[in-house]
Scaffold this active site. Structure first.
Site, PDB file in Angstrom:
ATOM      1  N   SER A   1       0.788  -1.242   0.000  1.00  0.00           N
ATOM      2  CA  SER A   1       0.000   0.000   0.000  1.00  0.00           C
ATOM      3  C   SER A   1       0.815   1.285   0.000  1.00  0.00           C
ATOM      4  CB  SER A   1      -0.950   0.009   1.200  1.00  0.00           C
ATOM      5  OG  SER A   1      -2.044  -0.850   0.971  1.00  0.00           O
TER       6      SER A   1
ATOM      7  N   LYS B   1       0.014   3.667  -2.751  1.00  0.00           N
ATOM      8  CA  LYS B   1      -1.034   4.689  -2.695  1.00  0.00           C
ATOM      9  C   LYS B   1      -0.460   6.101  -2.651  1.00  0.00           C
ATOM     10  CE  LYS B   1      -4.568   1.820  -0.424  1.00  0.00           C
ATOM     11  NZ  LYS B   1      -3.912   0.536  -0.143  1.00  0.00           N
TER      12      LYS B   1
ATOM     13  N   SER C   1      -5.756   3.546   4.610  1.00  0.00           N
ATOM     14  CA  SER C   1      -5.252   2.698   3.535  1.00  0.00           C
ATOM     15  C   SER C   1      -6.371   1.975   2.791  1.00  0.00           C
ATOM     16  CB  SER C   1      -4.232   1.684   4.066  1.00  0.00           C
ATOM     17  OG  SER C   1      -3.424   1.195   3.009  1.00  0.00           O
TER      18      SER C   1
ATOM     19  N   LYS D   1       2.632   6.529   5.690  1.00  0.00           N
ATOM     20  CA  LYS D   1       1.894   5.423   5.065  1.00  0.00           C
ATOM     21  C   LYS D   1       2.525   4.086   5.419  1.00  0.00           C
ATOM     22  CE  LYS D   1      -1.449   4.027   2.584  1.00  0.00           C
ATOM     23  NZ  LYS D   1      -1.441   2.883   3.522  1.00  0.00           N
TER      24      LYS D   1
END
Length: 273
Positions: A65, A68, A129, A252
């Protein structure tokens, strides 16, 4: 007299599994055991680009992720160009809504009767997320999932990054195939492959070009309609693994079975200047 200057550091770590015990902002990153072994790391001053630490920084690895961050950068860019607005309602494909019902792939449902804005999906994607949020945003920006993946790779090439994307969310094809989101010509277990240097550079562009993103990332949860979406970054202030010596304010995390646990962290550090 020396003047203390706050420098924002961006740290990109690609791990085999857990993130417990990581020492960020130090000259080395030590693994507590084999499960916590760091595959690659890259730490830079986000303002100057000066490298603080690098380990296997140019090896392409799955980043889950963390992908992203590129998706969100392209959303911000589309807003800056006037192509879309924060208040726009995002059309959500039925397969993306179906993904949002998954207990393992989703952080909140997206029933057809509910409408979500760009701002809401951006927050859900960055803080919680949200996979379905990331994909819906990508499709809205580019017109289709495939066209958005092309934009991701074009941006990576523009920045001369060691990166190849096949997914807006960071999910790999073992999951994407179930929702008709597999890009033609990619392998059954295909996934985004990005170096630690590259993903940290993406983070640097994101927080420098669009600094308000930190205000979104530095939240323990966001409320989207009736859904409370908690942060996935467990080293933010107030979270379980926060360390006041490394005052993390973003950014993140990522995890898939193939990638293991991944992290990009941002924080400010006082230095002599």
């Amino acid at each position: 007299m020396l003047k203390l200057i706050k420098h924002r550091l961006a740290t990109g770590l690609v791990l085999a599994a857990g993130m417990v015990g990581l020492l960020m902002g130090t000259p080395a990153v030590h693994a507590a055991n084999k499960a916590d072994e760091v595959k690659a790391a890259y730490i830079m001053d986000a303002q100057s680009g000066q490298v603080v630490y690098a380990q296997n920084a140019d090896q392409k690895l799955p980043i889950a992720s963390l992908s992203k961050l590129m998706t969100l950068y392209l959303v911000e860019s589309a807003i800056q160009r006037g192509q879309i607005k924060w208040t726009d309602t995002v059309p959500i494909d039925k397969n993306v809504r179906k993904m949002a019902t998954s207990a393992t792939l989703s952080v909140m449902p997206m029933p057809a009767k509910e409408h979500f804005t760009v701002k809401e999906l951006f927050a859900a994607t960055l803080v919680g997320s949200s996979n379905s949020g990331a994909i819906a945003l990508g499709e809205y920006v580019a017109g289709s999932n495939a066209k958005f993946i092309k934009l991701m790779n074009q941006q990576a090439a523009k920045w001369q990054l060691d990166a190849h994307f096949i997914s807006a969310s960071g999910l790999d094809n073992t999951d994407l195939t179930n929702y008709d989101l597999k890009i033609a010509g990619t392998g059954e277990q295909g996934q985004n492959m990005v170096s630690a240097r590259a993903v940290t550079t993406i983070a640097r562009h994101l927080i420098n070009d669009y600094p308000d993103v930190i205000k979104v990332a530095d939240q323990r949860s966001v409320k989207i309609h009736k859904y409370t979406v908690p942060t996935s970054v467990q080293i933010l202030k107030g979270e379980k693994y926060y360390d006041y010596r490394v005052p993390v304010d973003g950014l993140k995390t990522g995890y898939t079975n193939q990638a293991g646990a991944c992290l990009v962290a941002t924080f400010r550090q006082m230095v002599d200047g």
